[in-house]
Write an enzyme that holds these catalytic residues in place. Structure first.
Site, PDB file in Angstrom:
ATOM      1  N   ARG A   1      35.494 -51.595 -53.885  1.00  0.00           N
ATOM      2  CA  ARG A   1      34.263 -52.238 -54.388  1.00  0.00           C
ATOM      3  C   ARG A   1      34.136 -52.115 -55.907  1.00  0.00           C
ATOM      4  O   ARG A   1      33.030 -51.981 -56.434  1.00  0.00           O
ATOM      5  CB  ARG A   1      33.009 -51.647 -53.758  1.00  0.00           C
ATOM      6  CG  ARG A   1      32.900 -51.785 -52.286  1.00  0.00           C
ATOM      7  CD  ARG A   1      32.689 -53.250 -51.848  1.00  0.00           C
ATOM      8  NE  ARG A   1      32.364 -53.280 -50.450  1.00  0.00           N
ATOM      9  CZ  ARG A   1      33.264 -53.228 -49.466  1.00  0.00           C
ATOM     10  NH1 ARG A   1      34.553 -53.180 -49.734  1.00  0.00           N
ATOM     11  NH2 ARG A   1      32.873 -53.262 -48.214  1.00  0.00           N
TER      12      ARG A   1
ATOM     13  N   SER B   1      25.522 -53.022 -47.717  1.00  0.00           N
ATOM     14  CA  SER B   1      25.589 -51.551 -47.849  1.00  0.00           C
ATOM     15  C   SER B   1      24.968 -51.147 -49.176  1.00  0.00           C
ATOM     16  O   SER B   1      25.391 -51.627 -50.239  1.00  0.00           O
ATOM     17  CB  SER B   1      27.045 -51.080 -47.831  1.00  0.00           C
ATOM     18  OG  SER B   1      27.682 -51.471 -46.645  1.00  0.00           O
TER      19      SER B   1
ATOM     20  N   GLU C   1      26.434 -48.748 -54.140  1.00  0.00           N
ATOM     21  CA  GLU C   1      27.225 -49.970 -54.279  1.00  0.00           C
ATOM     22  C   GLU C   1      26.368 -51.019 -54.988  1.00  0.00           C
ATOM     23  O   GLU C   1      26.843 -51.777 -55.821  1.00  0.00           O
ATOM     24  CB  GLU C   1      27.681 -50.505 -52.912  1.00  0.00           C
ATOM     25  CG  GLU C   1      28.467 -51.796 -53.047  1.00  0.00           C
ATOM     26  CD  GLU C   1      28.900 -52.401 -51.726  1.00  0.00           C
ATOM     27  OE1 GLU C   1      29.282 -51.665 -50.805  1.00  0.00           O
ATOM     28  OE2 GLU C   1      28.866 -53.644 -51.627  1.00  0.00           O
TER      29      GLU C   1
HETATM   30  P1  FAD Z   1      25.541 -60.673 -57.667  1.00  0.00           P
HETATM   31  O1  FAD Z   1      24.813 -59.738 -56.769  1.00  0.00           O
HETATM   32  O2  FAD Z   1      24.762 -61.772 -58.293  1.00  0.00           O
HETATM   33  O3  FAD Z   1      26.277 -59.832 -58.805  1.00  0.00           O
HETATM   34  C1  FAD Z   1      27.088 -58.737 -58.471  1.00  0.00           C
HETATM   35  C2  FAD Z   1      27.821 -58.272 -59.748  1.00  0.00           C
HETATM   36  O4  FAD Z   1      28.734 -59.268 -60.168  1.00  0.00           O
HETATM   37  C3  FAD Z   1      26.882 -58.058 -60.928  1.00  0.00           C
HETATM   38  O5  FAD Z   1      27.440 -57.021 -61.704  1.00  0.00           O
HETATM   39  C4  FAD Z   1      26.963 -59.374 -61.677  1.00  0.00           C
HETATM   40  O6  FAD Z   1      26.643 -59.238 -63.044  1.00  0.00           O
HETATM   41  C5  FAD Z   1      28.425 -59.708 -61.490  1.00  0.00           C
HETATM   42  N1  FAD Z   1      28.740 -61.139 -61.521  1.00  0.00           N
HETATM   43  C6  FAD Z   1      28.328 -62.077 -60.644  1.00  0.00           C
HETATM   44  N2  FAD Z   1      28.877 -63.272 -60.936  1.00  0.00           N
HETATM   45  C7  FAD Z   1      29.648 -63.069 -62.037  1.00  0.00           C
HETATM   46  C8  FAD Z   1      30.468 -63.919 -62.848  1.00  0.00           C
HETATM   47  N3  FAD Z   1      30.624 -65.225 -62.570  1.00  0.00           N
HETATM   48  N4  FAD Z   1      31.095 -63.370 -63.910  1.00  0.00           N
HETATM   49  C9  FAD Z   1      30.947 -62.057 -64.212  1.00  0.00           C
HETATM   50  N5  FAD Z   1      30.191 -61.213 -63.493  1.00  0.00           N
HETATM   51  C10 FAD Z   1      29.547 -61.721 -62.420  1.00  0.00           C
HETATM   52  N6  FAD Z   1      30.123 -56.881 -49.869  1.00  0.00           N
HETATM   53  C11 FAD Z   1      31.366 -56.582 -49.410  1.00  0.00           C
HETATM   54  O7  FAD Z   1      32.275 -56.292 -50.217  1.00  0.00           O
HETATM   55  N7  FAD Z   1      31.635 -56.577 -48.079  1.00  0.00           N
HETATM   56  C12 FAD Z   1      30.716 -56.883 -47.147  1.00  0.00           C
HETATM   57  O8  FAD Z   1      31.010 -56.875 -45.973  1.00  0.00           O
HETATM   58  C13 FAD Z   1      29.417 -57.214 -47.611  1.00  0.00           C
HETATM   59  N8  FAD Z   1      28.445 -57.535 -46.724  1.00  0.00           N
HETATM   60  C14 FAD Z   1      27.198 -57.865 -47.170  1.00  0.00           C
HETATM   61  C15 FAD Z   1      26.238 -58.229 -46.227  1.00  0.00           C
HETATM   62  C16 FAD Z   1      24.980 -58.604 -46.635  1.00  0.00           C
HETATM   63  C17 FAD Z   1      23.956 -58.992 -45.605  1.00  0.00           C
HETATM   64  C18 FAD Z   1      24.657 -58.628 -48.007  1.00  0.00           C
HETATM   65  C19 FAD Z   1      23.306 -59.069 -48.478  1.00  0.00           C
HETATM   66  C20 FAD Z   1      25.608 -58.242 -48.961  1.00  0.00           C
HETATM   67  C21 FAD Z   1      26.895 -57.855 -48.540  1.00  0.00           C
HETATM   68  N9  FAD Z   1      27.886 -57.476 -49.447  1.00  0.00           N
HETATM   69  C22 FAD Z   1      29.153 -57.192 -49.003  1.00  0.00           C
HETATM   70  C23 FAD Z   1      27.581 -57.374 -50.874  1.00  0.00           C
HETATM   71  C24 FAD Z   1      27.675 -58.719 -51.639  1.00  0.00           C
HETATM   72  O9  FAD Z   1      27.707 -59.789 -50.742  1.00  0.00           O
HETATM   73  C25 FAD Z   1      28.901 -58.763 -52.530  1.00  0.00           C
HETATM   74  O10 FAD Z   1      28.868 -57.692 -53.462  1.00  0.00           O
HETATM   75  C26 FAD Z   1      29.011 -60.084 -53.286  1.00  0.00           C
HETATM   76  O11 FAD Z   1      30.275 -60.196 -53.872  1.00  0.00           O
HETATM   77  C27 FAD Z   1      27.958 -60.233 -54.365  1.00  0.00           C
HETATM   78  O12 FAD Z   1      28.042 -61.556 -54.823  1.00  0.00           O
HETATM   79  P2  FAD Z   1      26.897 -62.232 -55.663  1.00  0.00           P
HETATM   80  O13 FAD Z   1      27.387 -63.542 -56.130  1.00  0.00           O
HETATM   81  O14 FAD Z   1      25.636 -62.230 -54.898  1.00  0.00           O
HETATM   82  O15 FAD Z   1      26.811 -61.241 -56.911  1.00  0.00           O
HETATM   83  N1  EPU Z   2      27.947 -45.603 -38.640  1.00  0.00           N
HETATM   84  C1  EPU Z   2      26.990 -44.831 -38.043  1.00  0.00           C
HETATM   85  N2  EPU Z   2      25.694 -45.255 -38.092  1.00  0.00           N
HETATM   86  C2  EPU Z   2      25.321 -46.395 -38.719  1.00  0.00           C
HETATM   87  C3  EPU Z   2      26.307 -47.197 -39.340  1.00  0.00           C
HETATM   88  C4  EPU Z   2      27.625 -46.767 -39.289  1.00  0.00           C
HETATM   89  O1  EPU Z   2      27.281 -43.781 -37.478  1.00  0.00           O
HETATM   90  O2  EPU Z   2      24.128 -46.711 -38.729  1.00  0.00           O
HETATM   91  C5  EPU Z   2      29.352 -45.147 -38.601  1.00  0.00           C
HETATM   92  C6  EPU Z   2      30.038 -45.379 -37.261  1.00  0.00           C
HETATM   93  O3  EPU Z   2      30.914 -44.292 -37.090  1.00  0.00           O
HETATM   94  C7  EPU Z   2      30.848 -46.646 -37.494  1.00  0.00           C
HETATM   95  C8  EPU Z   2      31.258 -46.475 -38.943  1.00  0.00           C
HETATM   96  O4  EPU Z   2      30.120 -45.851 -39.549  1.00  0.00           O
HETATM   97  O5  EPU Z   2      31.960 -46.717 -36.667  1.00  0.00           O
HETATM   98  C9  EPU Z   2      31.587 -47.769 -39.665  1.00  0.00           C
HETATM   99  O6  EPU Z   2      30.475 -48.660 -39.581  1.00  0.00           O
HETATM  100  P1  EPU Z   2      30.653 -50.205 -39.908  1.00  0.00           P
HETATM  101  O7  EPU Z   2      31.806 -50.764 -39.157  1.00  0.00           O
HETATM  102  O8  EPU Z   2      29.344 -50.852 -39.727  1.00  0.00           O
HETATM  103  O9  EPU Z   2      31.067 -50.222 -41.431  1.00  0.00           O
HETATM  104  P2  EPU Z   2      30.519 -49.452 -42.702  1.00  0.00           P
HETATM  105  O10 EPU Z   2      31.514 -48.420 -43.107  1.00  0.00           O
HETATM  106  O11 EPU Z   2      29.131 -49.001 -42.505  1.00  0.00           O
HETATM  107  C10 EPU Z   2      31.792 -50.964 -44.379  1.00  0.00           C
HETATM  108  C11 EPU Z   2      31.458 -51.751 -45.602  1.00  0.00           C
HETATM  109  C12 EPU Z   2      30.813 -53.068 -45.230  1.00  0.00           C
HETATM  110  C13 EPU Z   2      31.787 -53.866 -44.368  1.00  0.00           C
HETATM  111  C14 EPU Z   2      32.139 -53.043 -43.130  1.00  0.00           C
HETATM  112  C15 EPU Z   2      33.220 -53.701 -42.316  1.00  0.00           C
HETATM  113  C16 EPU Z   2      31.109 -50.191 -47.405  1.00  0.00           C
HETATM  114  C17 EPU Z   2      30.133 -49.492 -48.273  1.00  0.00           C
HETATM  115  N3  EPU Z   2      30.595 -50.987 -46.475  1.00  0.00           N
HETATM  116  O12 EPU Z   2      30.548 -50.636 -43.769  1.00  0.00           O
HETATM  117  O13 EPU Z   2      30.568 -53.801 -46.419  1.00  0.00           O
HETATM  118  O14 EPU Z   2      31.226 -55.099 -43.978  1.00  0.00           O
HETATM  119  O15 EPU Z   2      32.630 -51.742 -43.530  1.00  0.00           O
HETATM  120  O16 EPU Z   2      34.417 -53.613 -42.998  1.00  0.00           O
HETATM  121  O17 EPU Z   2      32.303 -50.035 -47.585  1.00  0.00           O
HETATM  122  C18 EPU Z   2      28.974 -54.093 -48.138  1.00  0.00           C
HETATM  123  O18 EPU Z   2      29.860 -53.682 -48.911  1.00  0.00           O
HETATM  124  O19 EPU Z   2      27.844 -54.463 -48.526  1.00  0.00           O
HETATM  125  C19 EPU Z   2      29.268 -54.138 -46.718  1.00  0.00           C
HETATM  126  C20 EPU Z   2      28.382 -54.535 -45.803  1.00  0.00           C
END
Ligand code: FAD
Ligand code: EPU
Length: 367
Positions: free
Chosen positions: A164, A236, A332
């Site tokens: 990340r 997250s 994050e």
């Molecule tokens: P923003 O939130 O607008 O910005 C994030 C950062 O990027 C800031 O530092 C901003 O200044 C910079 N930035 C944005 N655009 C540019 C650009 N064009 N040039 C330079 N800098 C820029 N993330 C994961 O990795 N895995 C997941 O599974 C995941 N699941 C999510 C689930 C949900 C429900 C939500 C709400 C978020 C989740 N995220 C996840 C986090 C998020 O989706 C990512 O971090 C995503 O890449 C953010 O994109 P954004 O365009 O909204 O960036």
């Molecule tokens: N767990 C719990 N309780 C909870 C949630 C998770 O005990 O409420 C434990 C369980 O052991 C579970 C493990 O955590 O098996 C992993 O949970 P999950 O698969 O939901 O994934 P995560 O580690 O919580 C990460 C990323 C997510 C990404 C998923 C799937 C980070 C910080 N988060 O979550 O990314 O979607 O894995 O790969 O690395 C994000 O970055 O915003 C994000 C949603």
């Protein structure tokens, strides 16, 4: 291009908190960016580059300028027998790109289905999910330097990708606006199905393929994560901490059921969601903010919460995890603006001074 002052940002962040930008500029074409930067009255430190606002928490109004590159376009740039290079502009919606890739029968990003946000931020964040990180398919990142206003093209090695993280949010924070990303996708993809629950979810849909993987991931995510269109959140809130073997052993003596995932030599990733849930936080409310009841790593806005309320809850969670396990969770989500930082003594909008102790390389099942 459109420039507005005192611009409301509630619709531009997935926590749906109120905040206003002193100045907001939307760019619809690449050439507008350099042109604008050459006469930007706010100076270098007073920028926030905005994507989809899905990883930001606004805790105050933005005294400065929000730059919003809404550049659009997805096209196949090149192809050979094994690969297809897709160039997507920074303002494209990430999941639209995944849908395009899957429809074009190109593999590599299907496990990253339904992650909110923009293509530009995917490279800033090195987004990851279900065993895949985007760094592994990025071929190049195109950006405009805030200082020189020139176009720069970075290879993935230049970008300092980690869990990340990248130089765009670290060493180079606030120095580049990403305008486009080129992805190298595969015509004969190797499917990544090791993340717990993924293979079974795919097989339940039929033969293993790009489309079934995409649908399975979408359904896993919809079951677990709140839809930001309905409940404000930013995914997250914290990263999963990475610790060494000694720390793991001493924790496992006290918490024998602590899950962990090896990440390479003497590195183990702990699920922060488990640590938080163990403290009894799952589903807990604090005014209008709460810890999500199906995923303890996600904080939610129940409606009308301020950024500060959400931040306050996150600090309580973080403090409790530290007291209980001796582990300092790293955010994050980017808090904007960051309060004055002890090391740089400045308030900045893209801040490079977050602690890095818990970071690290991640390829394992929690990636
Ligand atoms: P923003 O939130 O607008 O910005 C994030 C950062 O990027 C800031 O530092 C901003 O200044 C910079 N930035 C944005 N655009 C540019 C650009 N064009 N040039 C330079 N800098 C820029 N993330 C994961 O990795 N895995 C997941 O599974 C995941 N699941 C999510 C689930 C949900 C429900 C939500 C709400 C978020 C989740 N995220 C996840 C986090 C998020 O989706 C990512 O971090 C995503 O890449 C953010 O994109 P954004 O365009 O909204 O960036
Ligand atoms: N767990 C719990 N309780 C909870 C949630 C998770 O005990 O409420 C434990 C369980 O052991 C579970 C493990 O955590 O098996 C992993 O949970 P999950 O698969 O939901 O994934 P995560 O580690 O919580 C990460 C990323 C997510 C990404 C998923 C799937 C980070 C910080 N988060 O979550 O990314 O979607 O894995 O790969 O690395 C994000 O970055 O915003 C994000 C949603």
């Amino acid at each position: 291009m459109e420039l507005k002052t005192d611009f409301p940002l509630k619709a531009f962040n997935t926590f749906h908190v109120e905040a206003a930008a002193e100045c907001y500029v939307r760019f619809d074409a690449e050439n507008e960016i350099a042109e604008f930067l050459s006469r930007n009255p706010f100076g270098e430190q007073r920028h926030l580059v905005l994507g989809g606002g899905s990883n930001l928490l606004f805790v105050n109004d933005i005294a400065g300028i929000v730059l919003h590159p809404l550049l659009k376009g997805i096209r196949v740039a090149e192809a050979d027998r094994r690969h297809i290079w897709i160039r997507a502009m920074a303002g494209e919606n990430w999941d639209d790109l995944v849908a395009f890739a899957v429809a074009s029968r190109c593999g590599g990003i299907e496990n990253l289905s339904l992650i909110p946000g923009s293509v530009g931020a995917s490279a800033v964040q090195n987004i990851g999910a279900y065993g895949v990180e985007v760094k592994d398919v990025i071929d190049s990142v195109e950006a405009i330097s805030m200082e020189s206003r020139e176009k720069v093209i970075f290879s993935p090695l230049d970008c300092g990708f980690g869990y990340r993280s990248s130089h765009f949010k670290g060493l180079w924070a606030n120095r580049f606006i990403i305008t486009a990303v080129v992805f190298r996708l595969s015509r004969q993809p190797e499917f990544v199905l090791d993340y717990p629950g993924v293979k079974a979810a795919v097989e339940a849909l039929g033969a293993i393929g790009l489309e079934t993987i995409r649908q399975a991931i979408i359904s896993i995510r919809q079951n677990k994560l709140p839809d930001p269109a309905r409940v404000g959140n930013a995914g997250s809130f914290f990263k999963n901490p990475v610790i060494d073997g000694n720390t793991l052993n001493s924790l496992r003596r006290r918490f024998p059921d602590l899950p962990y995932f090896p990440q390479g030599e003497d590195q183990f990733k702990l699920p922060a969601g488990w640590l938080i849930e163990r403290g009894g936080w799952k589903g807990k409310r604090a005014g209008r903010a709460a810890v999500h009841d199906r995923q303890a790593l996600v904080l939610v806005n129940l409606g009308g919460a301020t950024g500060r309320e959400i931040l306050e809850l996150s600090e309580q969670v973080k403090g409790d995890v530290y007291d209980r396990f001796g582990i300092e969770l790293e955010r994050e989500v980017l808090v904007v603006p960051q309060p004055g930082c002890a090391s740089c003594r400045r308030e900045k909008y893209e801040h490079a001074c977050q602690p890095s102790g818990m970071g690290g390389r991640v390829d394992g099942p929690l990636a």
